[in-house]
Motif scaffolding. Sequence first.
Motif, PDB file in Angstrom:
ATOM      1  N   ILE A   1      77.112  63.366 -73.214  1.00  0.00           N
ATOM      2  CA  ILE A   1      78.112  62.535 -72.556  1.00  0.00           C
ATOM      3  C   ILE A   1      77.369  61.581 -71.671  1.00  0.00           C
ATOM      4  O   ILE A   1      77.682  60.274 -71.521  1.00  0.00           O
ATOM      5  N   PHE A   2      76.420  61.994 -71.096  1.00  0.00           N
ATOM      6  CA  PHE A   2      75.966  61.217 -69.902  1.00  0.00           C
ATOM      7  C   PHE A   2      74.460  60.397 -70.488  1.00  0.00           C
ATOM      8  O   PHE A   2      73.859  59.817 -69.708  1.00  0.00           O
ATOM      9  N   ILE A   3      74.265  60.490 -71.922  1.00  0.00           N
ATOM     10  CA  ILE A   3      73.642  59.817 -72.406  1.00  0.00           C
ATOM     11  C   ILE A   3      74.550  58.346 -73.029  1.00  0.00           C
ATOM     12  O   ILE A   3      74.123  57.397 -73.202  1.00  0.00           O
ATOM     13  N   VAL A   4      75.496  58.861 -73.643  1.00  0.00           N
ATOM     14  CA  VAL A   4      76.477  57.961 -74.192  1.00  0.00           C
ATOM     15  C   VAL A   4      77.332  56.999 -73.334  1.00  0.00           C
ATOM     16  O   VAL A   4      77.163  55.626 -73.428  1.00  0.00           O
ATOM     17  N   VAL A   5      77.625  57.297 -72.151  1.00  0.00           N
ATOM     18  CA  VAL A   5      78.212  56.635 -71.144  1.00  0.00           C
ATOM     19  C   VAL A   5      77.538  55.383 -70.709  1.00  0.00           C
ATOM     20  O   VAL A   5      78.091  54.219 -70.732  1.00  0.00           O
ATOM     21  N   PRO A   6      76.169  55.499 -70.193  1.00  0.00           N
ATOM     22  CA  PRO A   6      75.291  54.402 -69.900  1.00  0.00           C
ATOM     23  C   PRO A   6      75.151  53.449 -71.152  1.00  0.00           C
ATOM     24  O   PRO A   6      75.153  52.350 -71.110  1.00  0.00           O
ATOM     25  N   GLN A   7      75.182  54.083 -72.461  1.00  0.00           N
ATOM     26  CA  GLN A   7      74.722  53.335 -73.551  1.00  0.00           C
ATOM     27  C   GLN A   7      76.164  52.512 -73.830  1.00  0.00           C
ATOM     28  O   GLN A   7      76.193  51.266 -74.293  1.00  0.00           O
ATOM     29  N   LEU A   8      77.337  53.166 -73.654  1.00  0.00           N
ATOM     30  CA  LEU A   8      78.838  52.365 -73.711  1.00  0.00           C
ATOM     31  C   LEU A   8      78.832  51.141 -72.888  1.00  0.00           C
ATOM     32  O   LEU A   8      79.134  50.236 -73.093  1.00  0.00           O
ATOM     33  N   LEU A   9      78.387  51.438 -71.331  1.00  0.00           N
ATOM     34  CA  LEU A   9      78.375  50.366 -70.467  1.00  0.00           C
ATOM     35  C   LEU A   9      77.258  49.372 -70.852  1.00  0.00           C
ATOM     36  O   LEU A   9      77.751  48.118 -70.584  1.00  0.00           O
ATOM     37  N   ALA A  10      76.052  49.710 -71.175  1.00  0.00           N
ATOM     38  CA  ALA A  10      75.158  48.791 -71.462  1.00  0.00           C
ATOM     39  C   ALA A  10      75.588  47.561 -73.001  1.00  0.00           C
ATOM     40  O   ALA A  10      75.591  46.485 -72.827  1.00  0.00           O
ATOM     41  N   ALA A  11      76.255  48.416 -73.815  1.00  0.00           N
ATOM     42  CA  ALA A  11      76.901  47.517 -74.844  1.00  0.00           C
ATOM     43  C   ALA A  11      77.846  46.654 -74.632  1.00  0.00           C
ATOM     44  O   ALA A  11      78.055  45.667 -75.224  1.00  0.00           O
ATOM     45  N   THR A  12      78.776  47.074 -73.626  1.00  0.00           N
ATOM     46  CA  THR A  12      79.810  46.315 -73.216  1.00  0.00           C
ATOM     47  C   THR A  12      79.768  45.163 -72.098  1.00  0.00           C
ATOM     48  O   THR A  12      80.229  44.132 -71.996  1.00  0.00           O
ATOM     49  N   VAL A  13      78.550  45.425 -71.409  1.00  0.00           N
ATOM     50  CA  VAL A  13      78.414  44.511 -70.200  1.00  0.00           C
ATOM     51  C   VAL A  13      76.872  43.847 -70.418  1.00  0.00           C
ATOM     52  O   VAL A  13      76.836  42.717 -69.516  1.00  0.00           O
ATOM     53  N   LEU A  14      76.106  44.115 -70.898  1.00  0.00           N
ATOM     54  CA  LEU A  14      74.803  43.622 -70.722  1.00  0.00           C
ATOM     55  C   LEU A  14      74.668  42.126 -71.502  1.00  0.00           C
ATOM     56  O   LEU A  14      74.315  41.334 -70.945  1.00  0.00           O
ATOM     57  N   GLY A  15      75.476  42.121 -72.499  1.00  0.00           N
ATOM     58  CA  GLY A  15      75.733  40.741 -73.075  1.00  0.00           C
ATOM     59  C   GLY A  15      76.420  39.759 -72.205  1.00  0.00           C
ATOM     60  O   GLY A  15      75.863  38.572 -71.901  1.00  0.00           O
ATOM     61  N   LEU A  16      77.222  40.393 -71.548  1.00  0.00           N
ATOM     62  CA  LEU A  16      78.193  39.503 -70.405  1.00  0.00           C
ATOM     63  C   LEU A  16      77.084  39.157 -69.234  1.00  0.00           C
ATOM     64  O   LEU A  16      77.030  37.921 -68.753  1.00  0.00           O
ATOM     65  N   ILE A  17      76.430  40.108 -68.880  1.00  0.00           N
ATOM     66  CA  ILE A  17      75.484  39.818 -67.674  1.00  0.00           C
ATOM     67  C   ILE A  17      74.378  38.748 -68.150  1.00  0.00           C
ATOM     68  O   ILE A  17      74.066  38.045 -67.232  1.00  0.00           O
ATOM     69  N   LEU A  18      73.818  38.983 -69.322  1.00  0.00           N
ATOM     70  CA  LEU A  18      72.774  37.946 -69.956  1.00  0.00           C
ATOM     71  C   LEU A  18      73.273  36.599 -69.985  1.00  0.00           C
ATOM     72  O   LEU A  18      72.749  35.469 -69.552  1.00  0.00           O
ATOM     73  N   ARG A  19      74.616  36.322 -70.331  1.00  0.00           N
ATOM     74  CA  ARG A  19      75.088  35.097 -70.447  1.00  0.00           C
ATOM     75  C   ARG A  19      75.459  34.499 -69.264  1.00  0.00           C
ATOM     76  O   ARG A  19      75.338  33.197 -69.022  1.00  0.00           O
ATOM     77  N   SER A  20      75.940  35.259 -68.306  1.00  0.00           N
ATOM     78  CA  SER A  20      76.613  34.897 -66.807  1.00  0.00           C
ATOM     79  C   SER A  20      75.706  34.518 -65.849  1.00  0.00           C
ATOM     80  O   SER A  20      75.433  33.553 -65.256  1.00  0.00           O
TER      81      SER A  20
END
Length: 510
Positions: free
Chosen positions: A459-478
């Motif tokens: 779970i503690f591998i998945v949660v950061p992956q989930l966060l990365a997949a949901t916010v990294l694209g937004l951070i890079l664009r913004s």
Amino acid sequence: MSSATPELIHAHRPRLSGLAIWNMCVGFFGIQIGFGLQNANTSRIFQTLGAEVDALAILWIAAPLTGLLVQPIIGHFSDRTWTRFGRRRPYFMVGAILTTLALIAMPNSPSLWFAAAMLWIMDASINITMEPFRAFVGDNLPEEQRTAGYAMQSFFIGAGAVFASVLPWLLSNVFGVVSTAEAGVVPLSVKIAFYVGAIGLFAAVLWTVLSTREYSPEQIAAFERARLGGAAPVDDVAEPPAKSVRGWLGAGLGCAVAGLLGFVLIGALDLEKELLILAGFVAGFGLLMIAVGMMQRRGMTNAATEILNDIFRMPATMRGLAVVQFFSWFALFAMWIYATAAVTSVHYGTTDTTSAAYAEGADWVGVLMGVYNGVAALAAFALPVVAKRIGRKATHAVMLLLGAVGLFGVFAIRDPGLLWLPMIGVGFAWASIVSMPYAILSAAVPDRKMGVYMGVFNIFIVVPQLLAATVLGLILRSLFDGQAIWALVLGAVSFVLAAISALLVREHRA
């Protein structure tokens, strides 16, 4: 290891030979072939089938979500499995067969969404095989050999990933297989690499299944009785009572409301759609806790109630390692998603997936993935030696800092021919990430629940992956005008935070 029989019950696990440890871990060579092909080529396949760079993270979301669901469940049931074929090994074989079929189908995807579905199936299958392998080492090795056992897994992880990562490059540059194709078609070199990988994965897992044995439930129970009768701290071995019905319902309602509120705010503020997945995860976990509370009120006991209770009464060592895992895997996921896009755009100056420059850059990324995994395979032999001198926590912190230097080096270096240098640091970090936390964890959890806790640890591998997949694209664009290279800088920062957190873990002492 000799065949496990009720007559051969020892109070403590006997030490195993180097060959026995080798045979136990060979299957991880095959597992990492599958992961290596997935990590090095999935973004390439997605882009070939028409995905935009800022959509890559959302397409990868199937992988961590699958692991989140599959690993605790497989761990729970493998703890309770005993057949004439063993406890963990039946799961090895089922997962290997399914993964082999997915590897053959993935590069032949006719559409982007079919490829995303194949990624989901592949990751589910790999998780079915991989989760019991983590518990396998904890089951079979005494405490003093577990660092070496997980380091041996790290060696095979590195070796398998090297084999998988350089396959497309070797096929195109050594054997002359075409590495370019018309728009929307996966190159032949990638397809053949997946076929070869499928064969390698199945053969490696079969090796471990046929060359190893497992301890019986009676032996595992004897080992745990000896452990509980030792001098270990009570709070590391005794289980707290199950969470109360009121606690489940209150926590579940809070998460469900927070998730639903997230849906409303995302729609009202017109935020990125990727955030809906994160809100859905929070709401879904809340509903699951409410369901567990209702079942517990009715006196029902099943896999869901047991797994959720195990999550909330995990040992203190595991809670500390959860923070380390969060930052470590956020960094890794940033690299895996954006390495190809970063290197091809910054170091090769192209985003055209049909161009020769893009093909050259993407193939070079495969080689770079092979470099860090090759370094990891060699570094695995040094980890037990270093850990014996400075301790496992300090060893892990040092390796994570080397990973931070490596990811920042990809950003700082502009000559693509020199990018193998920072990959050395990433390799040391990777060797430690896939071994040291598991060695620390295995000493802190009950023997009879080794499988479920290794699965919950995912779970503690998945949660950061989930966060990365949901916010990294937004951070890079913004913040970074969509430039993928900055994802690697964020990964470097995350590695530093992981190193600091590693030093704060309260390690169990046997």
